[in-house]
Design a protein around this motif. Structure first.
Motif: not given
Ligand SMILES: [Zn+2]
Length: 281
Positions: A205, A255, A260, A263
């Protein structure tokens, strides 16, 4: 209309003449027609004796992992439910293929890939394309397991990264910086002439990458061309400073979504690979 000589002048002003440049271009950012469109833009680089490199990623060749042994933990794939529920029907990659994921890569990257003298790296999902004198030197060492080799070459050749109306969330070199900081890239599966291959892939990401801007600000040169803001970075210093910033604060790339998966797995260091991972069936 932004004229060809205006583009060439801008490249000169940016200090990019005769250099190797990884370009992430938004044609829309110019807010006005560029003379000759993406092809005109590429011609301006070539007239300035640049070697232009762009990501030419394609998910057309993505396939399913076959056995549990091919599915490491912490690999931005959770418990692999998505792969178990979807059967992919991939094409077969080779370096002469002209297929790329246009929506993600954009029209400039496609123009580089389609150029009659373009070359392409040997990676079924995350190849780079390049045109210009040093294209071969940039791309030759890319393999399934060495996805970011073109950036290592770009750094070694004192090349640049040019964000042309795009921001750091498009800067693929920052995934290379993640690897330099000690993270293992995510593993994906694809088809080429060898059948199913496992590769280290981009797959991470990048939505938080603009948070690295402050760490890179001292390296950045900015110019305006029409309405397009160009941010120019020396590749070697950029990847080193970003890697240092990630080592100091791994969350800097995360992020805004706390859940996420990509991430979270990246911040922990990426997939956990047993020593015999690449050879196990
Ligand atoms: Zn992310």
């Amino acid at each position: 209309m932004i004229a060809r000589n205006e583009l060439e002048q801008a490249l000169k002003q940016a200090g990019l003449g005769g250099t190797c440049v990884c370009v992430h271009a938004s044609m829309r950012s110019f807010g006005d027609r560029v003379d000759g469109g993406a092809q005109g833009l590429l011609d301006a680089f070539l007239m300035q004796k640049c070697t232009v490199m762009t990501p030419a990623f394609s998910y057309h060749y993505l396939c399913n992992p076959v056995t549990d042994a091919q599915m490491p933990r912490r690999n931005a794939a959770g418990n692999y439910a998505w792969y178990r529920e979807h059967t992919l029907t991939p094409g077969i990659y080779d370096i002469n293929s002209k297929e790329l994921s246009l929506e993600d890569m954009g029209v400039f990257a496609r123009t580089v890939l389609m150029h009659e003298n373009s070359m392409r790296g040997n990676h079924p999902l995350n190849s780079f394309a390049a045109v210009g004198e040093k294209a071969g030197a940039l791309l030759a060492s890319q393999t399934w397991q060495d996805v970011y080799a073109p950036f290592r070459q770009l750094c070694g050749m004192d090349g640049f990264v040019l964000m042309m109306g795009t921001d750091l969330t498009s800067a693929t070199i920052l995934h290379y910086a993640e690897q330099l900081s000690g993270r293992t890239p995510f593993v994906r599966w694809a088809k080429d002439g060898h059948g199913q291959v496992r590769c280290f892939s981009e797959g991470g990401c990048s939505n938080g990458f603009e948070q690295l801007a402050a760490s890179l600000e001292h390296l950045e040169k900015r110019i305006m061309v029409g309405n397009s803001i160009w941010r120019i970075y020396p590749a070697r210093q950029m990847s080193k400073c970003a890697a240092d910033a990630i080592c100091q604060d791994p969350m800097i790339t995360h992020c805004e979504k706390t859940a996420c998966m990509r991430c979270n797995d990246a911040v922990l260091g990426g997939p956990i690979l047993p020593e015999d991972f690449w050879t196990r069936i």
